[in-house]
Motif scaffolding. Structure first.
Motif: not given
Length: 506
Positions: A78, A473, A484, A486-487, A506
């Motif tokens: 991610g 992650r 995990t 949010q990216p 991101e």
């Protein structure tokens, strides 16, 4: 009095594949010179020369850069930058061909095509190898020969950077180096950091001991932005024979069918992932860590998959095992996870530009977003070649020397005894599995060390970012935050003596 040198091109710190690729690109078709500073003789002391697996690229007829990119992004959990990954995978095949043209003796098929191996988390066999497990050394030999033959590239060995030089505006205008024990002020139009990773900050590593995050620390102390420092990749199968650094049992062995077993000779990877031995590296590393923590030990059994072919197909692994009293043709190889690669580094764009004018970064010490939270196997040499060349081309366009440096004082070193203590603490508390209690204890220990030593700064950034990331992650696994979230990527800058961690989506 400090000697002063002036160059009309870039100074490159580090002489692995990224640094030498940058040097060759910087002088290509230009009237400029480039200076390479290496702390050790060329082709020694850098991770590139130790790489076993090879270079991943879409070289087969049934493969494409898009498929390679998809595998890279999946492994990156991610956090990959899709644009950077697309560039890497599209330019990858030509990068391999260019190295072959320089003389890198990749294994070839009868029709001249590349022999390609399958490695973990790749959907296709796409890893170009040399002699089974000798890719890094052979590639570096070819590139070193090209650098030695280039009349506009100067190389200084036994040279360490002691400070990035900056003018009153903050522009990087050169480097204060220690060459053969003497301080030298080197002025240049640009500085390219290609100093490698952070493995030497850990007690168990597969990288050269002198690769310990100094480039990252130098950049941070100059005010550069550092990206994703918490993401450290642990190679699952370092050979556990008590050597420092630990020899590596290449990923390609599992690609050939080697099986991970515990002390009862039971194959255990099915307990952890459906892909078993070909699961992503972080999964395999945690599985081996769990077996060892449970007292069951871990071994790589290649007696059937490779057996009597070991000396020819995997000579480096074979020699390391024999030196450690193990014959891998007949006995299982004891293995342990070891620091192998740093996904984080100096934040850099697609041409290697860092956040400070005049500063570039390439290879493992850079973070372009290619590797995400977990590097795909054999993408490291590829990144070094592709982005090293891009940084070299871009740095060669710099025309300004900037103003006078505001300081010529060398930054302090960390005494060896303190470094060895730090390495043990990093492996203990910032290793394969982390938690708040261990990271906090480690951070207190780091804060008691010399705060402006580049190695200390590098370690502190890794630990502070690991403490701030309350999720698991890729290569970063928190026992107290196993889920995990949010990216988001981490970006770190140093403000005075304190690290300010900020997150950007991101």
């Amino acid at each position: 009095m400090i000697e002063r040198l002036v160059f009309d091109g870039p100074v490159i710190l580090g002489a692995g594949l990224a640094g030498l690729s940058a040097a060759l690109a910087a002088v290509e078709g230009a009237a400029k010179t480039a200076l390479v500073l290496s702390p050790t003789p060329l082709a020694t002391g850098c991770s590139s020369a130790w790489a076993q697996g090879g270079m991943a690229a879409a070289l087969a007829g049934d493969d494409t850069p898009a498929l390679h990119a998809a595998d890279t992004i999946a492994a990156g959990a991610g956090l990959c930058d899709p644009q950077a990954v697309a560039l890497l995978t599209e330019e990858g095949p030509q990068a391999v061909r260019d190295l072959a043209a320089l003389g890198a003796p990749f294994d070839r098929q009868a029709d001249g095509g590349f022999v390609l191996s399958l490695e973990a988390a790749h959907a296709k066999a796409r890893v170009a190898r040399v002699g089974g497990d000798g890719a890094g050394a052979a590639i570096m030999a070819a590139v070193v020969a090209a650098v030695r033959a280039a009349p506009t590239i100067q190389v200084r060995e036994n040279a360490r950077a002691r400070r990035l030089l900056q003018d009153a505006t903050g522009r990087v205008v050169g480097v204060l180096a220690q060459i053969d024990g003497a301080l030298v002020e080197i002025r240049s139009t640009a500085v390219i950091l290609a100093t490698g990773g952070i493995g030497g900050l850990y007690a168990v590593t597969t990288t050269p001991a002198q690769v310990r995050g100094e480039g990252l620390g130098l950049a941070a102390l100059a005010g550069a932005t550092i990206a994703d420092p918490e993401f450290v990749q642990f190679h699952p199968t370092a050979i556990d024979i008590g050597r420092d650094p630990a020899p590596l049992a290449t990923e390609a062995l599992r690609g050939e069918g080697a099986i991970l077993r515990n002390a009862d000779a039971r194959a255990f990877m099915a307990d952890y992932h459906p892909a078993k031995e070909l699961a992503p590296r972080d999964v395999v590393a945690r599985a081996i860590h769990a077996e060892r923590e449970a007292g069951r030990c871990a071994f790589l059994d290649a007696t059937q998959a490779v057996g009597g072919h070991f000396p020819k197909e995997f000579p480096a692994v074979f020699e390391a095992c024999i030196a450690g009293g193990i014959d891998p043709r007949r006995a299982m190889i004891p293995v342990v996870p070891a620091v192998h690669y740093h996904m984080g580094g100096v934040a850099a764009d697609l041409d290697g530009r860092a956040s400070l004018p005049g500063l570039y970064a390439a290879g493992e010490c850079a973070s372009t977003g290619v590797q995400g939270a977990n590097r795909l196997a054999s993408n490291s040499l590829l990144e070094a070649a592709v982005f090293g060349a891009r940084a070299g081309h871009a740095a060669a366009t710099e025309g300004l020397h900037g103003g006078e440096p505001v300081s010529l004082e060398p930054l302090p070193d960390l005494p060896d005894a303190a470094l060895q203590t730090l390495r043990k603490a990093m492996s203990r508390d910032a290793g394969v599995i982390r938690d708040a209690a261990g990271l906090t204890r480690l951070l207190d220990q780091i804060r008691a060390l010399e705060p402006t030593a580049p190695t200390v700064v590098a370690a502190r950034l890794i630990v502070e970012a690991a403490l701030a990331r309350q999720e698991s992650r890729g290569g970063h696994y928190r026992a107290d935050f196993p889920a995990t979230a949010q990216p988001v990527r981490t970006f770190v800058t140093l403000t005075s003596a304190d690290a300010a961690v900020r997150y950007a989506a991101e």
